[in-house]
Design an enzyme around this catalytic site. Structure first.
Site: not given
Ligand code: XUL
Ligand code: CO
Length: 438
Positions: A106, A273, A298, A103, A311, A234
């Site tokens: 970051d 997710h 991801d 991002h 995560d 996403e």
């Molecule tokens: C949040 C998430 C983010 C995105 C990028 O849950 O997954 O980190 O991957 O904004």
């Molecule tokens: Co993500």
């Protein structure tokens, strides 16, 4: 190449095979090993997530971070950002991770106004470009953080206040420019706070129209400045908002088609997710793949015992095998890759833990790739799946698929044929074949 070593004592991680007892070595990920015509490196295009690996010291709602980052060298945020960037490239080089994702916030701190923020970002992007050139590491995707700053508390593109939408536009414009400058292959929109918590103060229809318009503007600007890569959305069903607009892959597919975005956008599917939406990771991947819009992944894993986004580094082999079957069958991810949107547990505080987390994730997927390939060549599974649909291959079944029958036809065919014989789905057999392949 580097002025300072941030991970002293850790040598470049090498493939040594499954038998090794060295925890700083790959057991299954051998980047040059060819599976199904492509090397493992090409299959995965693994990426480091800058926000977790370089920025997240382990804070949670109950306490501050637990890890002292060796790149937090001064009270000057720009100095720290430069040290962090150098550390990031040292880490990825030692890990042989070929890509990264970030991002805007970051890699560079926000300034007091838009100009200053852009200046900070440009300075760090220039430096990142130099490290990319030196190391050969590339940018898988860039994105803008449109959720941390208090101004985005009611959303960014879907904020009820137009002035906030303008700020979001400025930030996305700069993040797109950064992505293009670094040769980024994708640009991601995760919804952030695009959603709501209370319908009685929310005009959902208007907010979604604003989001559609905003993404069209971002796409048009990206194309104008030479971005040839893929835009990605996403999906995530909840957190931070109670109701997130990009709930799951199916919701996002409908949205993309409604706003004419399906030619430029694909989906970035995150395992944790998917499970938050009460789907499996493979289900979300398959939904995107069936629409021809599986863009990127991801890679992480969620705890099954709680209801939020944990995560974890992906170490669930079974889940990874199911994912790799979908990825192989759909022919890979194109410009996408496997980004570790994964963080260390708060009590994982050794510097080497960041290496171990990534090694575990890369080995899990490498092993899953080998097993998935084996399963896709197992006629006991593949022929069985095909043969379940044999009745549509010819005759009236084929006529149905070709739009040549009416519901009256179905009725008379049902009467003529009588009660069908039951056909077993054989789930237990297939599950035991999969276990046998592990
Ligand atoms: C949040 C998430 C983010 C995105 C990028 O849950 O997954 O980190 O991957 O904004
Ligand atoms: Co993500």
């Amino acid at each position: 190449m580097f002025t300072k070593e941030y991970f002293p004592g850790i040598e470049p991680i090498k493939y040594t095979g499954p038998a090794t007892e060295n925890h700083l070595a790959f057991r299954y990920y051998d980047e040059n090993y060819v599976v199904d015509g492509k090397t493992m490196k090409e299959h995965f295009r693994f990426a480091m997530a800058y926000w977790h690996s370089m920025c997240n010291a382990g804070s949670d709602p109950f306490g501050p971070g637990t890890r002292a980052f060796p790149w937090d060298i001064s009270n000057n945020p720009m100095e720290n950002s430069k040290a962090k960037l150098e550390a990031a490239f040292e880490f990825m080089s030692k890990m042989s991770i070929p890509f990264y994702c970030f991002h805007d916030r970051d890699i560079a701190p926000a300034g007091d106004n838009i100009r200053e923020s852009e200046k900070n970002l440009k300075e760090l992007v220039d430096l990142a470009g130099q490290y990319q050139e030196k190391t050969g590491i590339r940018l898988l995707w860039g994105t803008a953080n449109l959720f941390s700053h208090p101004r985005y508390m009611n959303g960014a593109a879907t904020n009820p206040d137009f002035q906030v939408v303008c700020h979001a536009g400025a930030q996305v414009k700069a993040a797109l420019e950064a992505t293009v400058a670094l040769g980024g292959e994708n640009y991601v929109f995760w919804g952030g706070r695009e959603g709501y918590s209370f319908l009685m103060n929310t005009d959902m229809k208007k907010e979604l129209e604003h989001m559609g318009r905003f993404l069209q503007m971002a796409r048009d600007y990206g194309r104008k400045i030479g971005f040839e890569g893929t835009f990605l959305i996403e999906p995530k069903p909840m957190e931070p908002s109670l109701h997130q607009y990009d709930f799951d892959a199916a919701a996002v597919l409908g949205f993309l088609h409604k706003f004419g975005l399906e030619k430029d956008f694909k989906l970035n599917i995150e395992a944790n997710h998917a499970t938050l939406a009460n789907h499996s990771f493979a289900h979300e991947l398959q939904t995107a793949a069936d629409a021809g819009l599986l863009g990127s992944i991801d890679a992480n894993h969620g705890e099954s015992l709680n209801g939020w986004d944990t995560d974890n580094f992906p170490t669930n082999l079974y889940e990874a095998i199911e994912a790799m079957i979908v990825v192989l069958e759909t022919g890979g991810l194109g410009t996408g890759g496997f980004n570790f949107d994964a963080k260390l547990r708060r009590n994982s505080t050794d510097l080497e833990d960041l290496f171990i987390g990534h090694i575990a994730g890369m080995d899990t997927f490498a092993r899953a790739l080998l097993i998935a390939e084996k399963l896709l060549n197992d006629i006991r599974i593949m022929d069985f799946r095909d043969n379940r649909y044999l009745s549509f291959k010819e005759g009236k079944g084929l006529a149905f698929e070709n739009d040549e029958l009416s519901i009256e036809d179905l009725t008379s065919l049902a009467e003529k044929a009588g009660e069908p014989e039951l056909q077993s789905g054989k789930q237990e057999l297939i599950e035991s074949i999969i276990n046998g392949a592990i």
